[in-house]
Design an enzyme around this catalytic site. Sequence first.
Site, PDB file in Angstrom:
ATOM      1  N   THR A  20      -0.937   5.775   2.736  1.00 30.09           N
ATOM      2  CA  THR A  20      -2.111   4.947   3.024  1.00 30.09           C
ATOM      3  C   THR A  20      -1.782   4.095   4.239  1.00 30.09           C
ATOM      4  OG1 THR A  20      -2.745   4.854   0.688  1.00 30.09           O
ATOM      5  CG2 THR A  20      -3.644   3.158   2.142  1.00 30.09           C
TER       6      THR A  20
ATOM      7  N   ILE B 272       0.870  -1.173   0.000  1.00 34.32           N
ATOM      8  CA  ILE B 272       0.000   0.000   0.000  1.00 34.32           C
ATOM      9  C   ILE B 272       0.907   1.222   0.000  1.00 34.32           C
ATOM     10  CG2 ILE B 272      -2.029  -1.047   1.063  1.00 34.32           C
ATOM     11  CD1 ILE B 272      -1.143  -0.095   3.754  1.00 34.32           C
ATOM     12  N   ASP B 273       0.382   2.328  -0.482  1.00 31.35           N
ATOM     13  CA  ASP B 273       1.203   3.525  -0.651  1.00 31.35           C
ATOM     14  C   ASP B 273       1.694   4.081   0.689  1.00 31.35           C
ATOM     15  OD1 ASP B 273       0.707   3.406  -3.397  1.00 31.35           O
ATOM     16  OD2 ASP B 273      -1.101   4.621  -3.217  1.00 31.35           O
ATOM     17  N   LYS B 274       2.725   4.890   0.605  1.00 31.33           N
ATOM     18  CA  LYS B 274       3.342   5.488   1.796  1.00 31.33           C
ATOM     19  C   LYS B 274       2.308   6.158   2.696  1.00 31.33           C
ATOM     20  CE  LYS B 274       6.484   9.220   3.180  1.00 31.33           C
ATOM     21  NZ  LYS B 274       7.362  10.319   2.717  1.00 31.33           N
TER      22      LYS B 274
ATOM     23  N   ARG C  59      -7.057   5.402  -5.959  1.00 34.09           N
ATOM     24  CA  ARG C  59      -6.805   6.822  -6.210  1.00 34.09           C
ATOM     25  C   ARG C  59      -7.089   7.175  -7.669  1.00 34.09           C
ATOM     26  NH1 ARG C  59      -0.804   7.345  -3.985  1.00 34.09           N
ATOM     27  NH2 ARG C  59      -1.130   9.578  -4.395  1.00 34.09           N
TER      28      ARG C  59
END
Length: 304
Positions: free
Chosen positions: A141, A137-139, A238
């Site tokens: 998130t 998962i993104d930084k 996103r």
Amino acid sequence: MEQVTYTINEEQHLERIDKVLSTLNESWSRSQVQQWIKDNQVSVNGQPIKGNYKGKTGDEIVINIPDPEPLDVLPEEMDLQYYYEDEDVLVVNKPRGMVVHPAPGHTTGTLVNGLMAHCKDLSGINGVMRPGIVHRIDKDTSGLLMVAKNDMAHESLVNQLVKKTVTRRYKAIVHGVIPHDKGTIDAPIGRDEKDRQSMTVTEKNSKEAVTHFQVLERFKDFTFVECQLETGRTHQIRVHMKYIGYPLAGDPKYGPRKTIELDGQALHAGILGFEHPRTKEYLQFEAPLPQEFEDVLDWLRKRS
């Protein structure tokens, strides 16, 4: 060295082999597959091939995945929240602002550094920079990730992702008021040709991407939603929410900036479910919203 075999199906007939193989495992990038091909680690019907080879129905593909190099990423003690752990897998709640795995030139402060301090055994399939990492998962998130502690577990969890049997549900705040209560976004995602650091809905060099969403609460000019992933493309939620006109609040890449008091997108991976690689029991976990996310919701309720 691990060996993976695969047979080209009718739907993949005459597709480039590097494109086909990069869709088999979410952790395999197309560039990585191309490098394996250049290193003669990929064969078709017993013969080495070039990266532009187009597969034919029934082709037998063999991929030799090189053994990981000696690990040079150092363990770091961190106060991480673990929701489950046994000899095969663990489930961890990643805080917002933390990168999942190291990259060249950035080898400290990541989730992997913390995992290495917590346990000595992590799967080596993804190499030295991403031990144990099955999905990301993104930084900015927050939320739950499953981590493989051995290669058997890693292969099982990846296969579940490919078969779309893993439950991944996210909470998000988006701009605008969504009028309908639920919906499905089925739109392929690929690299944005105008901005190689971003993803976009496109037909070129794209992969299937499906997101289901449900409205949880509406505000004056925002909506609180739950999104369920059917696929797991980079930045999928996103990109998809921006595509239908409701970009994530706080998202510096795909939405208006500085609209809420949150550093980064309002996105939390709250529910994660999968079949245990060894016992075959279905496990599901839920992590509550971080306090800063709750604070934004309270602010939206008051101003509405």
